[in-house]
Write an enzyme that holds these catalytic residues in place. Sequence first.
Site, short mmCIF file in Angstrom:
data_model
loop_
_atom_site.label_atom_id
_atom_site.label_comp_id
_atom_site.label_asym_id
_atom_site.label_seq_id
_atom_site.Cartn_x
_atom_site.Cartn_y
_atom_site.Cartn_z
N LYS A 69 0.99 -1.11 -0.15
CA LYS A 69 -0.08 0.26 0.16
C LYS A 69 1.05 1.16 0.02
O LYS A 69 1.81 1.17 0.77
CB LYS A 69 -0.95 -0.02 1.30
CG LYS A 69 -2.06 1.17 1.25
CD LYS A 69 -2.81 0.84 2.52
CE LYS A 69 -3.94 1.87 2.69
NZ LYS A 69 -4.68 1.69 4.00
N SER A 164 -9.43 1.56 3.58
CA SER A 164 -8.84 2.34 2.67
C SER A 164 -7.69 1.42 2.03
O SER A 164 -7.09 2.10 0.99
CB SER A 164 -7.96 3.51 3.29
OG SER A 164 -7.33 2.98 4.22
N SER A 188 -9.51 -0.68 7.88
CA SER A 188 -8.97 -0.39 6.44
C SER A 188 -8.28 -1.52 5.65
O SER A 188 -8.21 -1.62 4.42
CB SER A 188 -7.95 0.66 6.34
OG SER A 188 -8.70 1.88 6.66
#
Lengths: 517, 507
Positions: A69, A164, A188
């Site tokens: 990420k 997210s 997330s």
Amino acid sequence: QVSAALKEGHVSPTELCQRCLSLIKSTKLLNAYITVAEETALKQAEESEKRYRRGQPLGVLDGIPIAVKDNFNTAGIETTCASNMLKGYVSPYNATVVQKLLDQGAVLLGKTNLDEFAMGSGSTDGVFGPVRNPWSYSRQYKEKSASKAHSEDKESNWVITGGSSGGSAAAVSSFTCFAALGSDTGGSTRNPAAHCGVVGLKPTYGLISRHGLIPLVNSMDVPGILTRCVDDAAVVLGSLAGHDPKDSTTIQDNFKPFELPSLTDVSKLSIGIPKEYHAPGLSSEILALWSKAADLFKNAGAKVIEVSLPHTRYSIVCYHVLCTAEVASNMARFDGLEYGHRSDMNKSTESMYAATRREGFNDVVRGRILSGNYFLLKQNYENYFIKAQKVRRLIANDFVKVFGSGVDVLLTPTTLTDAVPYMEFIKEDNRTRSAQDDILTQAANMAGLPAISVPTALSERGLPVGFQFIGRSFQEKQLLTVAKWFEKQVKFPMIQLEEVKRHDHNAFQHQKSASFS
Amino acid sequence: WVPVVGLEIHAQISSNSKLFSGSQVQFAAPPNSLVSFFDASLPGTLPVLNRRCVEAAVMTALALNCSINKKSLFDRKHYFYADLPAGYQITQQRVPIAVNGSLSYSLCIDNKMSQMVTKTVRIKQIQLEQDSGKSLHDDTRSQTLVDLNRAGVGLMEVVMEPDMCCGEEAAAAVRELQLILQTLGSSQAVMAEGQLRVDANVSVHHPGEPYGARTEVKNINSIRFLARAVDYEIQRQIEELENGGTILNETRAFDSKLGCTVPMRDKEGKQDYRFMPEPNLPPLILYDAKSLPANMNHQQVVNIDWIHGRLPDLPSVKRTKLVEQYGILPEHSFTLLNEDGLTEFFENVVKQTQMKPKKVIGWILKDLLSYLKQHSLTVKERRGLLITTVVKQNPVSSLILADLLNLLEKKEISSTAAKQVLAELWKGEGKTPLEIVKEKKLELIQDQKELEQICQTVIDGQENEVMAIKAGNQKVLNKLIGLVQRETQGRSNPVMVKQLLEKKLSE
């Protein structure tokens, strides 16, 4: 399985790497990746190949393509947090978890997309655009949505990944990598994992180093692990967990990587069903699945009981106060002076700060900074921040009581519904969405407990639904063992993607084909 | 009017690396050459507490009689400034590492260093915190240059309660604190290098009435300036109030050139620092012998008792020992400790001479010290060191002085002659005392007969005086002694001369 394949020479690391890279290109529509590090990945793959030829692979992860990420620092590769503030920022150091993976020989394919600074539950609010759920293009979804009005543009029907860590979830789900790192502050990692039909593990706070993870809420953030099966998650966990002197919040105890036993007898297990997680907005479909999941355990001889976590309903508000306060503090460093975006405004230092931060941050980030600063004002601190800390303690104690009464693991849905179409999602603002979507996952972050989302079944619309297990502090082995048993029982179907069919992926499939429900 | 003075002192911790990161601590290094990723606030970096800094704070707390908080916490203090890269400073606002201590210091009642009085100031607390970087404002080019070398260096903030009443007291208290820190080694505390920074809080009120508004005085760069700044501010406030004005609760800067305080433009309105616990640092736990768990790794913890057992003698103890050991006066011990290296010098001379310490001290404190001050020298002995910088060195080493004092003690020269030799030694021409004595013919006349002759000559030449003495006026004897001295060009021992004269006159 792919690791075994590499070892036996059925496929080489460079082949594997190239296939993944080309798959990334053909699935560009998903917008899962912000940066693809093609050159460095191929180099890493070559190095791995040399090691395999010598018969000296570094471990199970040697040569395995992974994605990270974009809020983890990667030396030499851009780290943007999907924000204008860090566009073009190339960090000089690797986050500890990235370094650990690289040290094991993993091949870093690229950085995945997210909500700006990990603030959001849809992966729709980053400056590089939203991430599309690969299941939007699956045969399963298309079949179910064929009955809908044809006048609607097929394009606009695509669904979100959740967030997210949406980019990471999409990357794993679409077979472009075998494991991905996400982060989990309020859900997330688990939320997108559930929506994308992959496994999402949130480890206990303090187990894995946060050094190099650009923080959202320091007291709740953890690096998250996304994989296609629970065993893989255990492998990755094994290579990441352990004390890091660079992170003073990691525990000192020695961590021993474990292999997951294949549980056959669950009669000694006690599964808790927290009644408060029957939250408003929970779809009837998921409610029914929850019941079925509980029955699975019951029928296999486990003890399944209803429990209560009475302070659950305060967690959203509590989270809001603590999260925004920490955000306001953590974002104070982005002033354009040392790194990142700097505005051209140069009338004075203050005006430069103001312009830089206005230009660099999106509305979501700015909104949270303002809220957070408000709560931290001297006159408000007692009533908001301190109060929220106290409520947090109550929420954590709920879990302590329940686990203390003999429950081993809690079973809850991960999300309220299956993935919604993007066009519908954006009708509400980020804050509203986050408040709604985080409700089932957030409390685990408040209490620092480990939790995992396991893909369970397809919804009526043909989209994945995941269920969550929450375990005792630092009892990842028990948690994952239960999750693995569950995974075996439900036999979640493999995604059927057009693009993927064109590539021969028989060598690296982990999912069983039969479906559950 | 009752003036009230409190102090906030920041002492830079003497350590190899910074408080929360591994970059080096060094004065005057090239700009931005000692900056780690954490110091530059690169996103994703985390603080890691430096053990040495904790030990330095514990030592200091023990030396200042504080209660040590076995559990203390770290907080973030937020404000935006170019030299604060993270937008916040990590400090200890809620629970500092130590509280409730005291510092005793001494003042001279009059200016002659003959009567000293001891005072005490309460220490409110000691806390650990980060230093900021430095910003230099270049107004001509409208730019600010930022150097982060100092960002993140460990500081101990020592807060002294408003128990002082004037500049002299403040200066004495700070001086004593400086000596303590230097003795402990927890800080080098050199104000000129920014290792010790003092802000004064000053207010005045009438006895019996509540405390007046106080101002904070900053930009004080030496102990002397501290005394002046405080006294100026007290005066300013008194004048202002007597003229019917009011004192604003403000921050003022001391202008050393003009010798006054001026308002600082920076602080408009009250700043809300939005304090928040530092989430990346667990509470700091300190142990003592009782609370130390059995299986705990000794390297991993800070043991207060262990540190206590290793504290060196504090200045007050050192002074007492000097007085006891050498029979010097307490005031002497203060001066000895006050000058860098003077104690060592004194002790070296005492070792190498037969002269009693009580006499040696006079030579050290009067003659030697005044020369040193005149030429702005220090007395730090450098043995075998290659002097690469052009620094004026004290040419009178302890050995040389001891030699000189020995000559005096053996009565080979008079004390007047000794002073002459000392003056000559200061020229630093490398001659030994004995050489100078010979050169200038300063030896005391040892030959008894020669002296007798001279005495006789003088007696013969001073009939009136002789008669006066024989009549009982002993004071006139001094005149005769003086005449003998003149004859001998100061090379006669006055005691011996007196004896001889008396003997002759009584014949």
